[in-house]
Design a protein around this motif. Structure first.
Motif: not given
Length: 527
Positions: A142-144, A283-285, A333-336, A269-271
């Motif tokens: 379930e990361y992060p 992961m983004c930068h 909808a993502a967990y950030v 951004y986890a989805n």
């Protein structure tokens, strides 16, 4: 890899012979060990009787049942057991018979099954016994998302051990506080009650004020902004010698492929983008002001199979920003989580619960800092910080962080630090560091590295006296010759997976100590 985050180290006199011993954890499938110090300065190893179903992480020697000896709490963690609720992650309490023989006493504890990092203790409710905070580290699969952390009240009576989970009633915000790497019980506002500071991966440094045994978050009142980071560790000291406690926080450092700021954070951004029942953390930068996905097309296709059809060529995939890679609905909808600061830092206490963050010297940014040890290593009466770090548990695309085995931050007593590169260069994936008292005052520093042997160094003697602290001693007001006064706290666990000696080292220029326990009782020692 969260399966390579240990080992933890913990120091204490566990058999009552006046000599300090130490515990070192081990990886899943292997046994932890306790090393008993002998009169001649050597050590005898004794393995724990049970094998580890998960990685040993934080460990703590403390008197759990108030019978006068040191018991042991071991927090299991890592990710080898794969599921967050796997019984392999069950934490263990071991009760001491007074001679260094330990018996598992899990029936005296709430059933805590969470992949954890550190465990720390203090008498935060001032009832005469030591309570616990358990740091949840990661939630496998379930990361992060945040794992569970726990606040445990010690309800032991008549030498009968019992702990109660009071997280919901005494610190509800602590339950899902984040992916915690390090925490510290410390009186950050000088009101006589030990507060709690918590930090970790993709987290800010979070402050919780102790209001008579209950914790209220005051992070928004501290004046610190945009400090989400990949924080690894916390240590404390009155580094500017103004009577309150300041902090050093070890972070990822600046010698890596990613840069972060408030305007250009590194985000996850986890989805469940491909609707297969598994969370996909992307992961983004930022590059030149635009946000891009970090992962290569091959890695993205392995994780999210639908991407093969969405972007058919490498050129097409490489040219698109993050917003163009996913739909608005998927992003919404993502967990950030985000990082805005990678610098290892000095957190100056300005009083009244206010703080200012300062970047440590450039040499402290070469690699991630994990274990830290505060002491006056050069004998100038100012607190210094010995740091160890590196990280070998990275993915191939990033490569190892291995540019810094160890460094000494020399403090000048005014909140400024210079780097002494003559400190031992301890190669390896260094994690924990402790100081262990030896007869005669020539203490030993022990460093734990992942998948490696222990490293030990003997300190040059700079100490005039050792004061053995009681279990309830919380802090001291130190008066030097000439009248200068400053504060020093005493901890059950600090830094990263580390618990050092509770023998307070007093230099020759110290005139007196006013030592206070958690309740506020004072005893004065004059020299």
């Amino acid at each position: 890899m969260h399966s390579a985050d240990g080992p933890g180290l913990s120091v204490g006199d566990i058999n009552g012979d006046g000599l300090e011993d130490f515990y070192v954890g081990n990886g899943a499938g292997f046994k932890a060990s306790i090393f008993f110090q002998q009169q001649n300065g050597s050590f005898i190893e004794k393995q724990m009787t049970d094998s580890n179903a998960a990685d040993n992480m934080g460990a703590l020697f403390f008197d759990a049942d108030n019978d006068g000896d040191l018991d042991l709490y071991v927090a299991n963690g890592g990710s080898s057991a794969q599921k967050k609720d796997n019984p392999a992650y069950r934490h263990h309490l071991y009760l001491n018979d007074g001679k260094g023989n330990f018996t598992v006493a899990n029936e005296n504890m709430p059933s805590i099954i969470t992949p954890a990092s550190s465990v720390i203790a203090c008498d935060f409710d001032k009832d005469g016994d030591l309570d616990l905070f358990i740091c949840g580290r990661v939630s496998p699969g379930e990361y992060p998302h945040s794992p569970k952390s726990f606040l445990l009240r010690n309800d032991s009576q008549n030498k009968q051990c019992r702990f109660t989970d009071i997280t919901k009633s005494a610190g509800a915000d602590l339950s899902n506080v984040g992916m915690v790497t390090s925490a510290l019980f410390t009186d950050f506002d000088n009101d006589g009650w030990f507060d709690l500071i918590v930090t970790g991966e993709f987290m800010p440094i979070r402050f919780f004020k102790n209001e008579h045994g209950k914790f209220r978050e005051t992070t928004g009142e501290t004046g610190l902004e945009h400090i989400n980071g990949w924080w690894n560790s916390l240590v404390a000291g009155d580094f500017d010698k103004d009577g309150d406690i300041d902090y050093i926080a070890g972070n990822l450092g600046l010698n890596g492929p990613y840069k972060a700021s408030a305007k250009a954070p590194v985000c996850i951004y986890a989805n469940d983008y491909d609707k297969n029942g598994r969370l996909d953390p992307v992961m983004c930068h930022y590059i030149d002001g635009k946000e891009y996905v970090v992962h290569s097309r091959n890695d993205m296709n392995k994780q999210i199979n639908a991407m093969r059809a969405r972007f058919t060529t490498f050129d097409q995939y490489a040219s698109l920003t993050f917003d163009e890679t996913f739909t608005k609905a998927e992003i919404a909808a993502a967990y950030v989580v985000k990082c805005e600061r990678f610098e290892s830092s000095y957190i100056e206490n300005k009083g009244g619960g206010k703080f200012v963050v300062h970047t440590l010297p450039l040499e402290a940014q070469f690699s991630p800092i994990f274990g830290m040890l505060v002491n006056d290593f050069d004998g100038d009466s100012n607190p210094d910080v010995l740091c160890v770090g590196n990280s070998f548990s990275t993915e191939a695309q990033t490569g190892r962080y291995d540019a810094q085995g160890g460094l000494l931050l020399r403090g000048n007593g005014k909140g400024d630090f210079t780097v002494d590169r003559k400190a031992p260069n301890i190669t390896g994936d260094n994690k924990s560091i402790v100081q262990l008292a030896m007869p005669g005052g020539n203490d030993v520093v022990i460093i734990g590295a992942n998948s490696d042997s222990l490293k030990t160094f003997r300190l040059v003697k700079t100490v005039a006296r050792n004061i053995l602290l009681s279990r309830s001693d919380a802090y001291a007001i130190v008066t030097e010759t000439g009248g200068k006064k400053y504060k020093q706290e005493f901890y059950y666990g600090n830094s990263y997976l580390s618990q050092s000696t509770r023998k307070f080292q007093v230099l020759s220029n110290v005139k007196s100590l006013d030592i206070y326990d958690y309740i506020g009782n004072k005893r004065t020692i004059n020299f």
